[in-house]
Design an enzyme around this catalytic site. Structure first.
Site, PDB file in Angstrom:
ATOM      1  N   ILE A 109      32.370  29.063 -20.872  1.00 16.35           N
ATOM      2  CA  ILE A 109      31.031  29.499 -21.160  1.00 16.35           C
ATOM      3  C   ILE A 109      30.768  30.214 -22.719  1.00 16.35           C
ATOM      4  CG2 ILE A 109      31.593  31.936 -20.423  1.00 16.35           C
ATOM      5  CD1 ILE A 109      28.917  32.192 -19.196  1.00 16.35           C
ATOM      6  N   SER A 110      29.822  29.723 -23.197  1.00 18.58           N
ATOM      7  CA  SER A 110      29.540  29.827 -24.786  1.00 18.58           C
ATOM      8  C   SER A 110      29.161  31.206 -24.955  1.00 18.58           C
ATOM      9  CB  SER A 110      28.575  29.089 -25.127  1.00 18.58           C
ATOM     10  OG  SER A 110      28.530  27.649 -25.167  1.00 18.58           O
ATOM     11  N   LYS A 111      29.485  31.779 -25.956  1.00 22.00           N
ATOM     12  CA  LYS A 111      28.924  33.105 -26.441  1.00 22.00           C
ATOM     13  C   LYS A 111      27.640  33.414 -26.419  1.00 22.00           C
ATOM     14  CE  LYS A 111      32.520  33.325 -30.321  1.00 22.00           C
ATOM     15  NZ  LYS A 111      32.457  33.434 -31.821  1.00 22.00           N
TER      16      LYS A 111
END
Length: 267
Positions: A109-111
């Protein structure tokens, strides 16, 4: 009239798929300007205690603003979506830190900063500025469904495609309780896009390849914008922004990023 998929939708994966063509072109480095502001329509503001509290997301949003995210619509959307509901239980205490987290099958999951930055870039498209909501958006790489939920707050319609069955099913379960009528989930090869929903006012990718697939370019609406990670001549990844204009495609190369690799096929 083209038929739109219902929730959750699925592509027919029984036929062999041709390798997608890619777009090649020169790049230029620019600094995008901030877009016009508008108030989004979407989910009710969350409240509660602990990780369910709006206060903890408010702190995340404050940090995003300090990092340079100044789109009020995007910041509000980031404050509405409960990121901890999209990560494994062992990682919930890190859910609102500005870090990427594993979600299984070698994906992440991206920042929060990266999610907010890429969506803000979409909203800065010349053909979209001033609109309270984006139109139809194509997301390449559903992952756990978090970015799709944020997009649902800032777009009228979201088509999200995932090539990994395990993640497609996980995202479907994560999003189901939210009952987002404007989100369509598709199991299929993201490199081929989703022609049945085209044209799209915006396309966003959560994986980076050597080039931007030509299918994405073909499915982008006139005046629309694409934001994706791509490889540079040095072999590193950077964000690329591509606008579709009457004069052709205009491409901008922005800051370095680190995304999982873009792959074809389904698994």
């Amino acid at each position: 009239m083209k038929q739109r998929p219902s929730f959750p939708a699925r592509l027919d994966s029984g036929k062999p798929q041709a390798a997608p063509k890619t777009l090649l072109g020169a790049t230029r480095v620019v600094t995008p300007q901030s877009p016009a502001r508008a108030k989004p329509v979407g989910m009710a503001s969350p409240t509660g205690v602990g990780l369910d509290s709006s206060a903890i997301r408010a702190r995340m949003v404050k940090k995003l603003a300090e990092q340079g995210i100044d789109d009020a619509v995007v910041l509000e959307a980031m404050g509405r979506v409960e990121r901890h509901r999209f990560v494994d239980s062992a990682l919930v205490n890190q859910a609102y830190e500005d870090t990427s987290l594993p979600i299984g099958l070698g994906q992440t999951i991206s920042k929060p900063n990266v999610v907010a930055r890429m969506i803000a870039l979409l909203r800065e498209a010349p053909g979209l500025q001033g609109a309270p909501l984006m139109g139809r958006v194509l997301e390449i790489g559903t992952g756990c469904g978090y970015q799709a939920a944020v997009l649902a707050c800032v777009a009228r319609e979201v088509y999200s495609i995932e090539r990994l069955r395990g993640l497609h099913d996980k995202a479907r379960e994560n999003l189901r309780p939210m009952r987002l009528p404007n989100v369509h989930m598709i199991f299929g090869d993201g490199m081929l896009g989703y022609a049945q929903g085209a044209p799209y006012s915006a396309i966003i990718s959560a994986a980076g390849g050597e080039n931007v697939p030509q299918a994405w370019m073909d499915q982008l609406a006139m005046g629309g914008r694409l934001v994706a990670p791509t490889h540079t001549q040095s072999g590193q990844q950077a964000l690329v922004v591509i606008d579709k204009t009457p004069q052709g495609f205009q491409q901008m190369l922005l800051e370095p990023v680190n995304f999982v690799p873009l792959k074809s096929g389904i698994a």
